[in-house]
Scaffold this motif. Structure first.
Motif, PDB file in Angstrom:
ATOM      1  N   ASP A   1      -2.106  -1.079  -5.872  1.00  0.00           N
ATOM      2  CA  ASP A   1      -3.233  -0.862  -4.963  1.00  0.00           C
ATOM      3  C   ASP A   1      -4.183  -2.056  -4.954  1.00  0.00           C
TER       4      ASP A   1
ATOM      5  N   PHE B   1      -4.975   6.450   1.461  1.00  0.00           N
ATOM      6  CA  PHE B   1      -3.939   6.679   0.451  1.00  0.00           C
ATOM      7  C   PHE B   1      -4.544   6.832  -0.941  1.00  0.00           C
ATOM      8  N   ASP B   2      -5.653   6.167  -1.203  1.00  0.00           N
ATOM      9  CA  ASP B   2      -6.337   6.357  -2.486  1.00  0.00           C
ATOM     10  C   ASP B   2      -6.775   7.799  -2.660  1.00  0.00           C
TER      11      ASP B   2
ATOM     12  N   LEU C   1       1.307   4.272  -2.950  1.00  0.00           N
ATOM     13  CA  LEU C   1       1.248   5.716  -2.710  1.00  0.00           C
ATOM     14  C   LEU C   1       2.460   6.421  -3.304  1.00  0.00           C
TER      15      LEU C   1
ATOM     16  N   LEU D   1      -5.825   2.338   5.784  1.00  0.00           N
ATOM     17  CA  LEU D   1      -4.670   2.935   5.121  1.00  0.00           C
ATOM     18  C   LEU D   1      -4.863   2.942   3.613  1.00  0.00           C
ATOM     19  N   ASP D   2      -5.387   1.866   3.076  1.00  0.00           N
ATOM     20  CA  ASP D   2      -5.617   1.761   1.635  1.00  0.00           C
ATOM     21  C   ASP D   2      -6.621   2.820   1.174  1.00  0.00           C
TER      22      ASP D   2
ATOM     23  N   ILE E   1      -5.525  10.439  -1.136  1.00  0.00           N
ATOM     24  CA  ILE E   1      -4.339  11.299  -1.247  1.00  0.00           C
ATOM     25  C   ILE E   1      -3.768  11.247  -2.659  1.00  0.00           C
ATOM     26  N   ARG E   2      -3.717  10.064  -3.232  1.00  0.00           N
ATOM     27  CA  ARG E   2      -3.176   9.910  -4.584  1.00  0.00           C
ATOM     28  C   ARG E   2      -4.017  10.676  -5.597  1.00  0.00           C
TER      29      ARG E   2
ATOM     30  N   THR F   1       0.832  -1.206   0.000  1.00  0.00           N
ATOM     31  CA  THR F   1       0.000   0.000   0.000  1.00  0.00           C
ATOM     32  C   THR F   1       0.866   1.255   0.000  1.00  0.00           C
ATOM     33  N   TRP F   2       1.923   1.251   0.818  1.00  0.00           N
ATOM     34  CA  TRP F   2       2.851   2.385   0.825  1.00  0.00           C
ATOM     35  C   TRP F   2       3.532   2.528  -0.542  1.00  0.00           C
TER      36      TRP F   2
END
Length: 393
Positions: free
Chosen positions: A85, A109-110, A53, A105-106, A112-113, A49-50
């Motif tokens: 992802d 981060f989606d 990102l 977290l997934d 944020i992306r 996941t990181w």
């Protein structure tokens, strides 16, 4: 470690229904990458996941540069970011090491992306062309992405609330019927019988999810008493069932323009063909139309839910009825009549249960002016109270 079977990995990790972009362009690559990555213990779902990102932020960097080759590289990196992802969830299902924090977290981060890539893509084009429409396009992309996922979460919450209410009323009605049956049957015969199992409410969407290729009417006939909150939608659009089945044979869900396709068209297709504004406008219009269809379908489901609750409820509904105590002259009754009226109102207009609406807060009781109140006692000590009693504000 033995070599993993591609077919077995696909069957275990791929969803029964997914977006057409994922089914056609992501899963064939993601499952093969997953077979290689699953061999290494240090590769965990959270680390993938990181990685997704960071690759997405690299895509935003190339989008910001704005030239043709940078847009192509940014589109390729964004597609790789989306593949990673998808791999994190597949890896969690394959190894069984998924966590609640990893799911959160997934999701974060989606978002944020999408935010960084939208600002970088449209901002880079604005710096090159000084066209203000790119700034409006950036706002539209971020807003529609947020609206899509917030609306999906809220509809899911409301559907779960409707399911809970149906299950609760059904179980209460079943318990009442069992109690009446026990009263009619003799004690000896009742003891001889085995205890019946707790009734389970079956919903048509669960059956369709487990059997995606079977028609709803066939499942309802096979399963008996099934709760169907989509009957009105299928009655108004009979062609939808055939359309849905045709897509589900390839694992493609009927929602053809979802948040996934919206992102892919803007961050992959638009940079590759060089028509960012037009592609964004068409994608936004298509997403908006499909969201309206989903809202309309949900509205029809709420009507099915209301009719079902009226059928299951043991007492008639009080919706749309004004309480008697709100009419003029009702408050002049004696204390016994008031208490009796409150008891009747408590039965006719019960407060919602906690699981019905977690954010419900009842109105406070109206403030009653009493001579023994502390504020009144303090006012009575003032010298001008005797001549102006009752007029002090």
């Amino acid at each position: 470690m033995g070599k993993l079977s591609l077919r077995a990995v696909q069957k275990l990790t791929c969803k029964k229904r997914d977006a057409w972009w994922t089914v056609l362009l992501v899963d064939p690559v993601a499952t093969r990458m997953l077979i290689v990555m699953a061999r290494f213990k240090f590769i965990t779902p959270n680390r993938v996941t990181w990685s997704a990102l960071f690759v997405g932020l690299g895509s935003a960097y190339f989008f910001l540069k704005g030239d043709t080759w940078s847009l192509v590289i940014g589109a390729a990196l964004y597609h790789l970011s989306f593949i990673l992802d998808c791999i994190d969830g597949k890896l969690a299902r394959l190894k069984g090491n998924g966590t609640v924090f990893g799911g959160w977290l997934d999701y974060v981060f989606d978002r944020i992306r999408v935010l960084f890539c939208a600002l970088a893509l449209m901002g880079g084009q604005y710096l090159r062309t000084h066209n203000e429409f790119y700034l409006l396009a950036a706002l539209a992309v971020v807003f529609l992405d947020m609206l899509r996922y917030v609306d999906a979460l809220q509809i899911y919450k409301m559907r779960m609330s409707m399911r809970m209410k149906i299950e609760k009323v059904t179980l209460e009605r079943k318990a009442l019927e069992d109690e009446q049956a026990e009263r009619e049957a003799s004690a000896a015969a009742q003891r001889a019988q085995s205890e019946p199992e707790q009734p389970k409410v079956v919903f048509i969407e669960d059956l369709l999810r487990e059997n995606p290729g079977v028609e709803a009417e066939v499942l309802k006939q096979q399963s008996g008493d099934v709760v169907d909150l989509h009957a009105q939608f299928r009655h108004r659009f009979p062609w939808y069932t055939r359309f849905r089945q045709a897509l589900l044979r390839s694992r493609i869900r009927p929602h053809l323009i979802s948040g996934i396709e919206f992102q892919m068209f803007i961050f992959i297709v638009a940079p590759l063909i060089g028509q960012i504004l037009w592609t964004t406008a068409i994608s936004a219009l298509a997403l908006g139309l499909f969201e309206l269809v989903i809202m309309y379908k949900f509205w029809l489901s709420t009507r099915d839910f209301t009719r079902l609750m009226e059928k299951l409820a043991p007492t008639p509904s009080t919706a749309g009825v004004i309480a008697d105590h709100l009419h003029k002259g009702r408050h002049r009754r004696g204390p016994d009549a008031v208490e009796e009226q409150r008891a009747v109102l408590a039965q006719q207009f019960p407060l919602p249960e906690q699981d019905d609406d977690l954010g419900f807060q009842p109105y406070p009781q109206p403030y009653s002016h009493r001579p023994q109140d502390i504020e009144t006692q303090q006012l009575r000590t003032l010298p001008y109270w005797a001549g102006n009693e009752g007029s002090v504000r």
